[in-house]
Write a protein that holds these residues in place. Structure first.
Motif, PDB file in Angstrom:
ATOM      1  N   ALA A  26       0.837  -1.201   0.000  1.00  6.93           N
ATOM      2  CA  ALA A  26       0.000   0.000   0.000  1.00  6.93           C
ATOM      3  C   ALA A  26       0.870   1.247   0.000  1.00  6.93           C
ATOM      4  O   ALA A  26       2.065   1.191   0.298  1.00  6.93           O
ATOM      5  CB  ALA A  26      -0.905   0.002   1.231  1.00  6.93           C
ATOM      6  N   ARG A  27       0.244   2.324  -0.352  1.00  6.35           N
ATOM      7  CA  ARG A  27       0.918   3.610  -0.302  1.00  6.35           C
ATOM      8  C   ARG A  27       0.277   4.415   0.815  1.00  6.35           C
ATOM      9  O   ARG A  27      -0.937   4.474   0.920  1.00  6.35           O
ATOM     10  CB  ARG A  27       0.735   4.313  -1.644  1.00  6.35           C
ATOM     11  N   LEU A  28       1.108   4.997   1.650  1.00  7.11           N
ATOM     12  CA  LEU A  28       0.595   5.753   2.794  1.00  7.11           C
ATOM     13  C   LEU A  28       1.024   7.211   2.653  1.00  7.11           C
ATOM     14  O   LEU A  28       2.211   7.498   2.496  1.00  7.11           O
ATOM     15  CB  LEU A  28       1.216   5.165   4.064  1.00  7.11           C
ATOM     16  N   LEU A  29       0.059   8.121   2.669  1.00  5.09           N
ATOM     17  CA  LEU A  29       0.398   9.542   2.620  1.00  5.09           C
ATOM     18  C   LEU A  29       0.150  10.133   4.007  1.00  5.09           C
ATOM     19  O   LEU A  29      -0.989  10.178   4.464  1.00  5.09           O
ATOM     20  CB  LEU A  29      -0.481  10.280   1.604  1.00  5.09           C
ATOM     21  N   ASP A  30       1.216  10.569   4.667  1.00  3.60           N
ATOM     22  CA  ASP A  30       1.038  11.191   5.978  1.00  3.60           C
ATOM     23  C   ASP A  30       0.736  12.673   5.774  1.00  3.60           C
ATOM     24  O   ASP A  30       1.645  13.492   5.626  1.00  3.60           O
ATOM     25  CB  ASP A  30       2.278  10.990   6.863  1.00  3.60           C
ATOM     26  N   CYS A  31      -0.562  12.973   5.747  1.00  2.96           N
ATOM     27  CA  CYS A  31      -1.018  14.345   5.498  1.00  2.96           C
ATOM     28  C   CYS A  31      -1.122  15.170   6.768  1.00  2.96           C
ATOM     29  O   CYS A  31      -1.563  16.314   6.725  1.00  2.96           O
ATOM     30  CB  CYS A  31      -2.371  14.331   4.789  1.00  2.96           C
ATOM     31  N   ASP A  32      -0.762  14.610   7.920  1.00  4.14           N
ATOM     32  CA  ASP A  32      -0.692  15.429   9.126  1.00  4.14           C
ATOM     33  C   ASP A  32       0.669  16.117   9.100  1.00  4.14           C
ATOM     34  O   ASP A  32       1.581  15.771   9.852  1.00  4.14           O
ATOM     35  CB  ASP A  32      -0.858  14.558  10.377  1.00  4.14           C
ATOM     36  N   VAL A  33       0.791  17.072   8.192  1.00  7.69           N
ATOM     37  CA  VAL A  33       2.107  17.660   7.894  1.00  7.69           C
ATOM     38  C   VAL A  33       2.631  18.539   9.024  1.00  7.69           C
ATOM     39  O   VAL A  33       3.803  18.889   9.048  1.00  7.69           O
ATOM     40  CB  VAL A  33       2.074  18.453   6.564  1.00  7.69           C
ATOM     41  N   GLU A  34       1.739  18.897   9.963  1.00  2.61           N
ATOM     42  CA  GLU A  34       2.194  19.677  11.117  1.00  2.61           C
ATOM     43  C   GLU A  34       2.868  18.760  12.140  1.00  2.61           C
ATOM     44  O   GLU A  34       3.834  19.137  12.781  1.00  2.61           O
ATOM     45  CB  GLU A  34       1.001  20.400  11.759  1.00  2.61           C
ATOM     46  N   GLU A  35       2.305  17.583  12.297  1.00  2.67           N
ATOM     47  CA  GLU A  35       2.847  16.613  13.259  1.00  2.67           C
ATOM     48  C   GLU A  35       2.795  15.212  12.653  1.00  2.67           C
ATOM     49  O   GLU A  35       1.993  14.379  13.066  1.00  2.67           O
ATOM     50  CB  GLU A  35       2.039  16.644  14.563  1.00  2.67           C
TER      51      GLU A  35
END
Lengths: 284, 280
Positions: B28-37
């Motif tokens: 799978a591809r995981l995008l960590d969009c909690d770019v602040e933390e």
């Protein structure tokens, strides 16, 4: 008057629990819920709204389709992808900059006023609470945070209150910057977990950036004593004061379910929070 | 398919669900969009490499050409420009990078230059490709970083959204085929869940709920879901073991193998529902 911000970086670390607990102890404070898009403090305060104000957000573009000739100038100039192929404005993407209005050759776009939420001044068993509600899908949370803080300041000045206690949102972006900037002290709440330690360090960097001093309060320290040790060592190495340690305890959730602060709900917690406040006040 | 994991309230278990779901799927591809933390990599432990910078365009004023006419400051809706009797000032932290000042300047005195506000990092481990956004400290706008990050969506993409109900969260979940809202069974969890549900409904994206820390608090979240006809996809028990594994950054399926199948079954269920929905 001193402004104290409760922040954490990570969500769910215990900011609101601590802010509410302080409310039971600190009698000469105004409270400000600056987590405007997911505010929770009112669930414990049960405030009675005394005054309400419309919150004017950024203006929003509207299209007059009679005048629009589908030239696409607006769509091509918008940096926020807020205009569709059919020249419809996506309000939740529109940042209200006005570029589309400026470039439209037929005057088909107008920027119009937009009520994005409400701010409230309320009374409660803990005194004044300033809080807000952001309408679904509205953007400028930082702007609303500034308004809530200014209102809290007004109230504090009017009634001669010594402290403003600000419950901020998680993260390090727009609303957190608006909460921390110009404050006197930040209490960084951190759980004894790897993720929370990572996030704590980022929020400390924000405080450094805006030159606001900070102290640390460890929450749920008994979840992982090694991680607690790691936080203590980090604080010692960096000369950061730890104002207290709160254990994980089911009474915290029980108090919340009953709409009470942990100080009201549990005697042991009350003693603990009193000590924490003494340490905070020393640093304010 | 793109599945976004969101919550409203912070700390309810978005990252726990995102990482354990991705690892259960395997590829799978995981995008960590909690770019602040961003926290996904605390659990994945991949070696992250810089992939690209995220920039916004900000004005650069040619003071030779500028006549201090004030048109730009008048036009800027973010108060990022101020014209004084003998100087013009620019406050980059207020600038949204819309470009209006350049457009309105009658003397061609404004150029735009890129300003770095964050970056995208990449790493892979155990079949997971992780794309992580990171907002620079002191920068207010997370949305451009999230927008850039979402360009890396592909098959089997899982998005870990930031907490809250404001613009960054909405940007993260906007183009998803399915949204999982993670909540906890407490008054705070329920209050923020209700707001998140309203947003998701506005986007017209199919969604379901995972109740995490099941066993604490009260039954109000379940009652609410029943009343609203919202699907509860999974209940993750409030367990000391899960909390301890979380505290050291270990995905719990690595030690509690029985949950792999539960996540996989849920994923199949979600896929079916998203497909049915798209055909409507």
């Amino acid at each position: 008057m001193k402004q104290l911000v409760i922040a954490s970086g990570k969500g769910g670390a215990g900011k609101t629990t601590l802010a509410a607990a302080f409310a039971s102890i600190v009698k000469n404070a105004v409270f400000a819920d600056c987590d405007v898009d997911a505010s929770n403090l009112h669930l414990i305060f049960h405030p009675e709204i005394k005054e309400r104000f419309n919150f004017k957000g950024m203006d929003v573009a509207t299209v007059d389709h009679e005048k629009c000739i589908m030239c696409m100038e607006c769509k091509n100039s918008c940096r926020f992808d807020a205009i569709t192929e059919k020249i419809e404005i996506l309000p939740e993407k529109c940042e209200g900059c006005g570029v589309c209005e400026y470039v439209c050759p037929t005057d088909a776009i107008k920027m119009v006023e937009n009520i994005a939420g409400e701010t409230y001044v309320s009374s409660s068993r803990f005194g004044w609470l300033v809080h807000a509600r952001l309408n679904i899908g509205e953007e400028p949370s930082g702007k609303l945070v500034s308004i809530v803080r200014n209102k809290a300041k007004e109230i504090a000045e009017k009634y001669g209150k010594e402290f403003i206690i600000i419950d901020s949102s998680p993260g390090v972006g727009c609303p957190v910057i608006a909460s921390i900037g110009g404050a006197n002290l930040v209490v960084v709440v951190v759980e004894a977990t790897a993720a929370a330690i990572h996030d704590m360090k980022r929020v400390m960097e924000v405080a450094n950036h805006f030159k606001v001093p900070y102290v640390v309060c460890i929450n749920k320290y008994n979840i992982n004593e090694e991680k607690t040790k790691e936080i203590e060592n980090f604080c010692m190495d960096n000369g950061i004061k730890i104002v207290g340690k709160i254990p994980y305890d089911t009474v915290v959730t029980e108090a919340m379910v009953n709409g009470k602060t942990i100080v009201e709900y549990d005697k042991k917690m009350a003693e603990l929070i009193e000590d924490i406040w003494i340490n905070v006040e020393e640093n304010l | 398919m793109i599945v976004a994991i969101a919550s409203g309230k912070g700390g309810t278990g978005k990252t726990t669900v995102a990482t354990n779901l991705a690892l259960s799927i395997g590829k799978a591809r995981l995008l960590d969009c909690d770019v602040e933390e961003p926290n996904v990599n605390i659990f994945l432990n991949a070696e992250l490499k810089h992939l690209k910078d995220v920039n916004v365009m900000i004005p650069s004023i040619n003071k030779q050409k500028c006549t201090l006419c004030g048109e730009c400051a008048k036009a800027c809706r973010y108060n990022a420009l101020a014209v004084l009797p003998k100087d013009i000032m620019f406050f980059s932290e207020l600038c949204h990078g819309c470009g209006l000042c350049k457009l309105v300047c009658p003397y061609n005195a404004i150029n735009e230059v890129p300003k770095k506000i964050g970056e995208i990092l990449y790493g892979s481990k155990n079949g997971i490709e992780l794309y992580q956004g990171l907002l620079n400290i002191g920068e207010a706008m997370a949305t451009p970083v999230i927008r850039e990050l979402k360009n890396f969506s592909s098959q089997n993409t899982i998005i870990d959204a930031p907490p809250g109900n404001a613009c960054p969260t909405m940007e993260a979940m906007r183009d998803a085929d399915y949204i999982i809202l993670v909540t906890e069974p407490t008054p705070f969890g329920l209050h923020d869940l209700k707001i998140a549900v309203e947003i998701v409904k506005k986007f017209k994206i199919p969604f379901g709920i995972i109740i995490n820390k099941y066993g604490i608090g009260n039954e109000d979240v379940e009652k609410y879901c029943r009343h609203e006809g919202i699907k509860i996809l999974m209940k993750l028990p409030h367990s000391k073991k899960i909390a301890e594994l979380y505290s050291v950054g270990k995905p719990f399926i690595e030690e509690m193998d029985e949950w792999r199948d539960k996540f996989l079954n849920m994923y199949e269920e979600i896929k079916d529902e998203a497909t049915r929905y798209s055909k409507r």
